[in-house]
Design an enzyme around this catalytic site. Structure first.
Site, PDB file in Angstrom:
ATOM      1  N   ALA A 208       0.758  -1.219   0.131  1.00  0.00           N
ATOM      2  CA  ALA A 208      -0.039  -0.083   0.101  1.00  0.00           C
ATOM      3  C   ALA A 208       0.844   1.256   0.109  1.00  0.00           C
ATOM      4  O   ALA A 208       2.073   1.264   0.501  1.00  0.00           O
ATOM      5  CB  ALA A 208      -0.850  -0.126   1.030  1.00  0.00           C
TER       6      ALA A 208
ATOM      7  N   GLU B 197       2.577  -5.789   7.539  1.00  0.00           N
ATOM      8  CA  GLU B 197       1.835  -4.721   8.234  1.00  0.00           C
ATOM      9  C   GLU B 197       2.313  -4.666   9.751  1.00  0.00           C
ATOM     10  O   GLU B 197       2.045  -3.595  10.189  1.00  0.00           O
ATOM     11  CB  GLU B 197       0.471  -5.082   8.122  1.00  0.00           C
ATOM     12  CG  GLU B 197       0.045  -4.833   6.467  1.00  0.00           C
ATOM     13  CD  GLU B 197       0.320  -6.076   5.615  1.00  0.00           C
ATOM     14  OE1 GLU B 197      -0.191  -5.839   4.370  1.00  0.00           O
ATOM     15  OE2 GLU B 197       0.872  -6.799   6.275  1.00  0.00           O
TER      16      GLU B 197
END
Length: 728
Positions: free
Chosen positions: A75, A146
């Site tokens: 991302a 993450e």
């Protein structure tokens, strides 16, 4: 060959070419070094999916990257700075889930042709494809990192990964964020096939045709299954056991400071127990919660700070080009010298490792062998690479081979006379533009350079132990150090894979000086009668990887004693060594390397319990005093914060950013607290000054607030703006 017209061209990153019913979808973000997923890219993918669905001639799709060594890096973290709360973050997750669910449900199969980094949202994209082919190349790694940002996978990763590779392998990836290399990815079923990079596209096209023809099924069973799967993964009781053990291990490792791994476990649990649709809802909700935590904000700050640091040449613009470093000399074959030699060899640098005796050189070469062998055992290199890198390191007891080095790193004992002697000896052979770096932790570089005929080529390169594991390098420059020497040292440090901060010269520089303030205050707590266990436990609970007393044993009590003497001579009563530390050092205990310090150690150096006899050396003897953990933390940590501020005030540090990176990556300052300067901002500078003044009334002069803090408190100033950027 035809191209599908995709209109409107939202971003221009996706290109489609159709040949014999197979669409090759190339992802190549213009003007970017890597492919990233953001809102604009989601819109473009959605338009492309519409076009693919509408073209009945398209029977299958190959998704490939147009970047050199990156599939999709994940991302776009910049978008996380725009998140205004958990609901906003949850919507971001739901949008990503919807896009990848659509990818998964396209009427035609999609093959992910993976070369290079496939991380985070990039791996989640690959998981939604029908088939995954990866290149057997060192730069091909797959991960869900993450948790390193205080987040969880938010585009279906917590649901698709366990179903593909099994619960245990999925948790290992999600809870650690570690990279999985291509060979391991094939073994666990994360990818379906490995190929050479040269034939990736050809094989991907062939597999796409087979999927379209039905020769290969779009939904396939997991690759490997054994008895453990039956016991631990194929029934609810086994899964509960795996999840419970994972929670226990995660809490033991994180001390409860990192909520994201626990949130990932919960999303996985819900998906198993209530189905994937409910699992996706829970994943999005928890992603939103994690994005709103202070832990995530601090970890994302560190991500941006280290990203910016990688682009920092170490001097003000315009920076000169660094000199090439193809061969180095290392003076001193001890623990630090051999570690420096090993990490240099890993980057294919020729190394001459020198010490005064053949036996020491032999031990140093054995240490290099052991470091490289560890990488081989972990399958981080091939046997050929191991042999090649080992062959790059040669040992000597004289200066043979030093006439052609580009850089010398001196790693001898912390004695100014010895450092002067080896510098003079080495300079007789060095090429004219070679750089001389001292791996000192306390002695000012200007003092070392007094023995040099060319002080502009002398600087400090302070590595941290163990060199092959610790990520920080502190480069120390004097007013006479040339800009070319500085940028060359910085560039070489980055080549070794280090986070490199540049600091100005002074006793203890930045890291040793701030660590000494912290450790010395722990010593003063011993003087006051606080137990060794209580001090270490309190700082572990605060978030340090080890307590300060354990750290002193690890570094070496003799080394710590030398550091204390140097800093006391430089800064006076504020850095006066605690009586307890002076007594233990004076007793001859050296810590772990000598088998005895504050703790006991076995023959292999494994730590045991506190050595009860050490209390006989302390001012208060065996009688111990109770103190609240919060007070122990306040005294030790605030001593470090104050000293860090002094370093910025005096110009030792170039920026608060460098101070935070240096403390987190070099001193073990808890990353979820952002670093000393971010931590001060979280309290408010005025609150910190008030606390220091209160402590100084009892412990003068150790806590006299740094002038920079007093001035900032008066002005209501901060080190960082609200959005995380440094002030000024």
């Amino acid at each position: 060959m035809t191209a599908i017209a995709v209109a409107p061209r939202v971003h221009g990153a996706l290109d489609i070419v159709v040949r014999d019913g197979i669409a090759v979808l190339t992802f190549d973000m213009p003007g970017e070094a890597v492919n990233k997923l953001n809102r604009r890219m989601k819109d473009e993918f959605s338009v492309v999916f519409d076009a693919l669905e509408a073209d009945e001639a398209v029977r299958a799709v190959v998704l490939v990257s147009g970047k050199r060594d990156v599939f999709i890096a994940g991302a776009d973290i910049e978008e996380f700075l725009e998140i205004r709360g958990s609901a906003d973050a949850e919507r971001l997750s739901r949008d990503g889930q919807a896009l990848l669910t659509r990818l998964e449900r396209l009427r035609m199969p999609v093959v992910a042709a993976i070369h290079g980094a496939c991380l985070g949202g990039g791996l989640e994209t690959a998981l939604a494809c029908s088939y995954r082919i990866a290149t057997e190349h060192p730069k091909t790694v797959l991960a869900l990192p993450e948790v390193k940002l205080g987040l969880i996978p938010g585009a279906g990763g917590t649901q698709r990964l366990p179903r593909l590779v099994g619960l245990r392998a999925a948790l290992d990836m999600m809870l650690t964020g570690k990279n999985v290399r291509a060979k391991k990815a094939l073994q666990i079923g994360l990818v379906d096939e490995l190929v050479h990079p040269a034939v990736l596209r050809t094989v991907a096209l062939d597999r796409a045709r087979s999927l379209a023809d039905g020769t290969i099924k779009r939904s396939r069973a997991r690759r490997t299954r054994g008895p453990a799967d039956l016991v631990l993964e194929d029934n609810p009781l086994g899964r509960k056991l795996v999840l419970r053990k994972a929670r226990e291990q995660t809490l033991a490792q994180s001390h409860g400071h990192f909520p994201a791994p626990m949130a990932a476990l919960e999303a996985v649990r819900v998906g198993y127990e209530q189905g994937m649709d409910r699992g996706l809802i829970e994943e999005a909700r928890l992603f939103g919660e994690m994005a709103a935590t202070d832990v995530s904000k601090q970890l994302i700050f560190l991500f941006f700070a280290t990203t910016a640091l990688k682009k920092d040449p170490g001097v003000e613009a315009p920076a000169p080009e660094p000199l090439p470093v193809k061969k180095i000399g290392v003076l001193g074959a001890g623990f630090m010298g051999s570690g420096i030699a090993a990490v240099a060899a890993m980057q294919n640098v020729i190394v001459r490792l020198k010490d005064a005796e053949h036996g020491r050189v032999g031990k140093g070469l054995k240490a290099v062998h052991d470091v490289l062998r560890e990488r081989l055992k972990k399958k981080q290199m091939s046997r050929f690479e191991f042999a090649d890198q080992l062959a790059l390191v040669g040992g000597t007891i004289d200066y043979s081979g030093f006439g052609s080095v580009d850089l010398i790193v001196e790693a001898v004992f912390e004695d100014i006379g010895l450092k002067h002697r080896v510098l003079r000896e080495a300079e007789q052979l060095l090429p004219g533009d070679a750089i001389y770096a001292s791996n000192t932790s306390t002695i000012p570089i200007a003092r070392i350079a007094e023995a040099s005929r060319r002080p502009e080529q002398v600087l400090g390169m302070h590595f941290f132990s163990p060199v092959h594991k610790m990520p920080l390098l502190e480069v120390i420059v004097t007013p006479r150090t040339s800009r070319v020497a500085a940028v060359t040292a910085v560039a070489f440090g980055k080549r070794l894979g280090k986070e490199v901060i540049v600091v100005n010269d002074g006793p203890g520089f930045y890291t040793t000086r701030t660590l000494a303030a912290y450790s010395n205050e722990a010593g003063h707590l011993l003087d006051a009668g606080v137990s060794i266990e209580a001090i270490d436990r309190a700082l572990l609970d605060f978030g340090f990887p080890v307590g300060p007393i354990t750290l002193m044993d690890e570094v070496g009590l003799d080394v710590g004693g030398k550091v204390g003497e140097t800093l006391f001579a430089a800064f006076g009563a504020r850095m006066a060594p605690a009586e307890s530390l002076a007594r233990v050092v004076g007793s001859g205990r050296t810590g772990r390397k000598g088998g005895k310090g504050f703790y006991l150690y076995d023959a292999d150096g494994r730590k045991g319990g506190v050595d009860a006899s050490v209390y006989d050396l302390l001012p208060t003897g065996a009688q111990r005093t109770e103190m609240l953990p919060e007070e122990i933390q306040r005294r030790t940590v605030f001593a470090m914060l104050n000293e860090a501020a002094r370093c910025l005030e005096e110009g030792i540090l170039r920026s608060a950013r460098d101070g935070d990176i240096g403390a987190v990556f070099g001193l073990g300052f808890p990353p979820f607290r952002g670093g000393p300067f971010r931590y001060i901002d979280s309290f408010g500078v005025a609150t910190v000054v008030s606390a220091l003044e209160s402590l100084n009334q009892r412990c003068a002069p150790r806590f006299a607030p740094a002038a920079i803090l007093v001035d900032m408190a008066r002005r209501g100033a901060r080190f960082y703006r609200a959005e995380g950027k440094p002030v000024g």
